[in-house]
Design a protein around this motif. Sequence first.
Motif, PDB file in Angstrom:
ATOM      1  N   ASP A   1       0.476  -1.775   0.128  1.00 48.16           N
ATOM      2  CA  ASP A   1       0.053   0.104  -0.131  1.00 48.16           C
ATOM      3  C   ASP A   1       0.805   1.406   0.047  1.00 48.16           C
ATOM      4  O   ASP A   1       1.242   1.826   1.539  1.00 48.16           O
ATOM      5  N   LEU A   2       0.943   1.971  -0.901  1.00 47.62           N
ATOM      6  CA  LEU A   2       1.811   3.303  -1.039  1.00 47.62           C
ATOM      7  C   LEU A   2       1.527   4.356  -0.004  1.00 47.62           C
ATOM      8  O   LEU A   2       2.519   4.359   0.485  1.00 47.62           O
ATOM      9  N   PRO A   3       0.557   4.586   0.500  1.00 51.14           N
ATOM     10  CA  PRO A   3       0.179   5.653   1.780  1.00 51.14           C
ATOM     11  C   PRO A   3       1.111   4.905   2.631  1.00 51.14           C
ATOM     12  O   PRO A   3       2.046   5.708   3.091  1.00 51.14           O
ATOM     13  N   THR A   4       0.848   3.257   2.664  1.00 57.90           N
ATOM     14  CA  THR A   4       1.332   3.718   3.591  1.00 57.90           C
ATOM     15  C   THR A   4       2.925   3.540   3.954  1.00 57.90           C
ATOM     16  O   THR A   4       3.094   3.350   5.109  1.00 57.90           O
ATOM     17  N   ARG A   5       2.945   2.771   3.253  1.00 58.85           N
ATOM     18  CA  ARG A   5       4.590   2.461   2.660  1.00 58.85           C
ATOM     19  C   ARG A   5       5.255   4.559   2.867  1.00 58.85           C
ATOM     20  O   ARG A   5       6.200   4.108   2.999  1.00 58.85           O
ATOM     21  N   ARG A   6       4.502   4.901   2.826  1.00 61.30           N
ATOM     22  CA  ARG A   6       5.252   6.612   2.292  1.00 61.30           C
ATOM     23  C   ARG A   6       5.612   6.998   4.148  1.00 61.30           C
ATOM     24  O   ARG A   6       6.369   7.716   4.856  1.00 61.30           O
ATOM     25  N   ALA A   7       4.673   5.994   4.464  1.00 60.42           N
ATOM     26  CA  ALA A   7       4.554   7.221   6.088  1.00 60.42           C
ATOM     27  C   ALA A   7       5.802   6.331   6.835  1.00 60.42           C
ATOM     28  O   ALA A   7       5.403   6.754   8.185  1.00 60.42           O
ATOM     29  N   MET A   8       6.058   4.881   7.131  1.00 64.48           N
ATOM     30  CA  MET A   8       7.479   4.362   7.698  1.00 64.48           C
ATOM     31  C   MET A   8       8.276   5.354   7.581  1.00 64.48           C
ATOM     32  O   MET A   8       8.521   6.146   6.985  1.00 64.48           O
ATOM     33  N   ALA A   9       8.571   4.681   9.408  1.00 67.22           N
ATOM     34  CA  ALA A   9      10.477   5.104   9.043  1.00 67.22           C
ATOM     35  C   ALA A   9      11.152   4.792   7.938  1.00 67.22           C
ATOM     36  O   ALA A   9      10.801   3.593   7.376  1.00 67.22           O
ATOM     37  N   PRO A  10      11.974   5.580   8.060  1.00 69.32           N
ATOM     38  CA  PRO A  10      12.841   5.030   6.599  1.00 69.32           C
ATOM     39  C   PRO A  10      13.760   3.508   7.320  1.00 69.32           C
ATOM     40  O   PRO A  10      13.891   2.715   6.497  1.00 69.32           O
ATOM     41  N   ASP A  11      13.958   3.025   8.561  1.00 64.14           N
ATOM     42  CA  ASP A  11      14.924   2.455   9.046  1.00 64.14           C
ATOM     43  C   ASP A  11      13.493   1.275   8.878  1.00 64.14           C
ATOM     44  O   ASP A  11      14.354   0.071   8.454  1.00 64.14           O
ATOM     45  N   ARG A  12      12.865   1.526   9.248  1.00 67.45           N
ATOM     46  CA  ARG A  12      11.531   0.162   9.173  1.00 67.45           C
ATOM     47  C   ARG A  12      11.450  -0.446   7.585  1.00 67.45           C
ATOM     48  O   ARG A  12      11.332  -1.315   7.623  1.00 67.45           O
ATOM     49  N   LEU A  13      11.034   0.742   7.031  1.00 66.59           N
ATOM     50  CA  LEU A  13      11.003   0.371   5.540  1.00 66.59           C
ATOM     51  C   LEU A  13      12.161  -0.055   4.738  1.00 66.59           C
ATOM     52  O   LEU A  13      11.849  -1.254   3.920  1.00 66.59           O
ATOM     53  N   GLY A  14      13.088  -0.322   6.027  1.00 69.43           N
ATOM     54  CA  GLY A  14      14.180  -0.053   4.615  1.00 69.43           C
ATOM     55  C   GLY A  14      14.597  -1.596   5.286  1.00 69.43           C
ATOM     56  O   GLY A  14      14.544  -3.110   4.560  1.00 69.43           O
ATOM     57  N   HIS A  15      13.951  -2.131   6.575  1.00 65.26           N
ATOM     58  CA  HIS A  15      14.108  -3.820   7.421  1.00 65.26           C
ATOM     59  C   HIS A  15      12.882  -4.213   6.005  1.00 65.26           C
ATOM     60  O   HIS A  15      13.622  -5.451   5.878  1.00 65.26           O
ATOM     61  N   LEU A  16      12.108  -4.425   6.392  1.00 67.40           N
ATOM     62  CA  LEU A  16      10.964  -4.736   5.659  1.00 67.40           C
ATOM     63  C   LEU A  16      11.467  -5.151   4.061  1.00 67.40           C
ATOM     64  O   LEU A  16      10.903  -5.689   3.574  1.00 67.40           O
ATOM     65  N   THR A  17      12.725  -4.196   3.739  1.00 68.59           N
ATOM     66  CA  THR A  17      12.294  -4.492   1.971  1.00 68.59           C
ATOM     67  C   THR A  17      13.072  -5.613   2.396  1.00 68.59           C
ATOM     68  O   THR A  17      13.537  -5.898   0.549  1.00 68.59           O
ATOM     69  N   ASP A  18      13.838  -5.364   3.338  1.00 69.43           N
ATOM     70  CA  ASP A  18      15.294  -6.428   2.731  1.00 69.43           C
ATOM     71  C   ASP A  18      15.068  -7.674   3.296  1.00 69.43           C
ATOM     72  O   ASP A  18      15.504  -9.414   2.429  1.00 69.43           O
ATOM     73  N   VAL A  19      14.077  -7.467   4.281  1.00 69.71           N
ATOM     74  CA  VAL A  19      12.607  -9.116   4.215  1.00 69.71           C
ATOM     75  C   VAL A  19      12.217  -9.750   3.661  1.00 69.71           C
ATOM     76  O   VAL A  19      12.730 -10.740   2.461  1.00 69.71           O
ATOM     77  N   MET A  20      11.573  -8.573   3.116  1.00 68.92           N
ATOM     78  CA  MET A  20      10.530  -8.885   1.163  1.00 68.92           C
ATOM     79  C   MET A  20      11.767  -9.239   0.787  1.00 68.92           C
ATOM     80  O   MET A  20      11.404 -10.976  -0.226  1.00 68.92           O
ATOM     81  N   ALA A  21      12.373  -8.973   0.114  1.00 73.18           N
ATOM     82  CA  ALA A  21      13.867  -9.052  -0.573  1.00 73.18           C
ATOM     83  C   ALA A  21      14.413 -10.002  -0.754  1.00 73.18           C
ATOM     84  O   ALA A  21      14.537 -11.062  -1.808  1.00 73.18           O
TER      85      ALA A  21
END
Length: 212
Positions: free
Chosen positions: A159-179
């Motif tokens: 969800d792009l709006p939820t993604r943009r509202a995430m803290a950078p460190d949280r977003l980076g961590h979840l992105t690494d997990v999914m990738a």
Amino acid sequence: AMMMGVSAFLPTYVQGAMGRGAIDGGLVLGAMSVTWALPSIAAGRLMVRTSYRLVAILGGLSLSIGCAILVTLSPADGRLWASVGSLVIGIGMGFCNTTFIVSIQASVPWGQRGAATSSSMFMRFVGQSVGASGCGAVLNMTMRHLDPGAVNAVAQLLDLPTRRAMAPDRLGHLTDVMAGSLHNAYLLATGFAVLTLVIACQLPARLSPTRH
């Protein structure tokens, strides 16, 4: 057919790991659909002049190369590289599906062609289910191994709006997990592709629609 189930994970990577929109995910998957049709037509013409085995091997090679491209995907890559992998996999599907269905129909008497074709289609549906469930299981197990708490939160990446509202460190961590999880799923898909290539090499030599 297992590769058809695997293809469902492409939009997830584009949207979740790369941060692209649903349109981008659809375009990447669409590359596979477009290239699937054209090689299917070419396969029919090529197998008449060569053999079932040659066309099937070309399809197996394309599937293996396409999956290898997906294995190298990273969140920093653009949708173009993902589209290239999707495109090459589509070529392999077009070659393999046409070759296998025609060779199956040609291997039985006229009176059994309906049963042979329906059996092939049934196994295709089974393969799609096995491919999707197998890669889904690898995806979930890898996520739980990397971060058990990220399994439910990963859906927020889509969800792009939820993604943009995430803290950078949280977003980076979840992105690494999914990738990382999708990387392992594509490794399994590569195994499916190599298995297809091995099976294609076992087809009898010199058989074609004109040489039974």
